[in-house]
Design an enzyme around this catalytic site. Sequence first.
Site, PDB file in Angstrom:
ATOM      1  N   SER A 321      19.606  -6.689   1.747  1.00 41.58           N
ATOM      2  CA  SER A 321      20.315  -7.276   0.619  1.00 41.58           C
ATOM      3  C   SER A 321      19.875  -8.701   0.332  1.00 41.58           C
ATOM      4  O   SER A 321      18.764  -8.930  -0.121  1.00 41.58           O
ATOM      5  CB  SER A 321      21.827  -7.162   0.833  1.00 41.58           C
ATOM      6  N   ASP A 332       6.748 -13.157  -3.362  1.00 41.39           N
ATOM      7  CA  ASP A 332       6.179 -13.058  -4.707  1.00 41.39           C
ATOM      8  C   ASP A 332       5.660 -14.392  -5.214  1.00 41.39           C
ATOM      9  O   ASP A 332       4.714 -14.443  -6.006  1.00 41.39           O
ATOM     10  CB  ASP A 332       7.226 -12.518  -5.683  1.00 41.39           C
ATOM     11  N   LYS A 346      17.551  -2.255  -0.152  1.00 39.05           N
ATOM     12  CA  LYS A 346      18.816  -2.120  -0.877  1.00 39.05           C
ATOM     13  C   LYS A 346      18.773  -3.046  -2.080  1.00 39.05           C
ATOM     14  O   LYS A 346      18.813  -4.252  -1.957  1.00 39.05           O
ATOM     15  CB  LYS A 346      19.974  -2.485   0.042  1.00 39.05           C
TER      16      LYS A 346
END
Length: 445
Positions: A321, A332, A346
């Site tokens: 999470s 990223d 998730k």
Amino acid sequence: MNQSAKRYSPLQVALIGGAIATTATMSVFGSAWTRSVRAALQDSPKTLVDQVWQVVNREYVDGSFNQQDWQATRQSLLSKNYSSNEEAYVAIREALQKLGDPYTRFMDPKQYEALTNQTSGEVSGIGIRMEVNEKTKRLTVVEPIENSPALKGGVKAGDEILAIDGKSTLNMKVDDASKLIRGKAGTPITLRLGRMGQNAFNVKLTRATIEIPTVSYNLKQEGNRRVGYIRLREFSAHASDQMRRAIRDLNGRRVDAFVLDLRGNPGGLLQSSIEIARMWIDDGGIVRTVDRRGGTEDSKANRTALTKLPLAVLVDGNSASASEILTGALKDNKRAVVIGGQTFGKALVQSVHELSDGSGLAVTIAHYYTPKGTDINHKGITPDIKLDLTEAQERQLATNPSLLGTKNDPQYARAIAVLSGNNFAQSPIILPTQPMSARANDLKF
């Protein structure tokens, strides 16, 4: 852990994985209720049933309700007579199962209390971690929490708790002991302790509200390099403040690089994860959420990073999470090298509501994506360097947590090797040039 409920007014909260966070305060009663329905259901378990139905009807991410006739579900729920709230709980759970979403779930008052306690980052008690010692079978203090009444009162790790306010703890479970120890801040409590080499003695303490540490850190000398090792166990309400203090302290001690350990971190408050991401990332996206109507909200860095030093992040299959939000943002944006096992996977957001009787409802309201638009649901994040532990290594670290963040910890050792391969004087950050946009100040996990 000694905890007592932190009472919340009716509120909406959003959740990813197993953790909770507040959003804007709102009433849990749906606007669609008519006055006649309100009157008919007043002081009835049906009130609770219809509250749940209204929240799901208003917010559930799948507008088809898993191809269920949700209006018919309401009629069925309200056509039944419930002799108690417990009977209503059963009916609610059966109705929610039809959605086919394990994350949309009902919590009885005790379960909801545990969830709110977990993410408040606070306890009301004396501030000790305790367990039943496997060898002695006695209730034993694992450690007193920093700045707690227990620590100030002289309680030490290894002390046996023989009695709580005169009640013997012989064969007492940790949960039962917690119920006796927790209580309203300002109230007194007496522990009878046993300590090696001493006769049993009493310690009188006063309960207080205690901030639970979710961040631990230290400076490690790795060869001729100084590495700041930070372990984040959960994204609680106090985690961002604790992380900020850790980074600033380690910066002041002139570290050359950082290792951020998110292994085993199940998540927590979304706002906390966003704030922590901004401590590491000066510019770039953090997370995007999309609701059932296609509405999106982007969270971005805001040029408030506390460090640009090289960073390695450790993850595993239990990093979930909010941990994946932070990891995805760091990966990223090429801000860190991610090392370890595939993360949990998730990417669904839940709102959590307190209901009229103190129970709670978690309902999936949105999907989230990493800054590059990657959907990690059921997939997880693949580390830059995938390094799974063997079962033997997992057992060793689980039974001896002091080995975490040492060269006996294979994933940490790999992080040090990777960081040592870089020029410590240079940051590996490659930040995209992106315009600043809307804040992300409400949704939390």
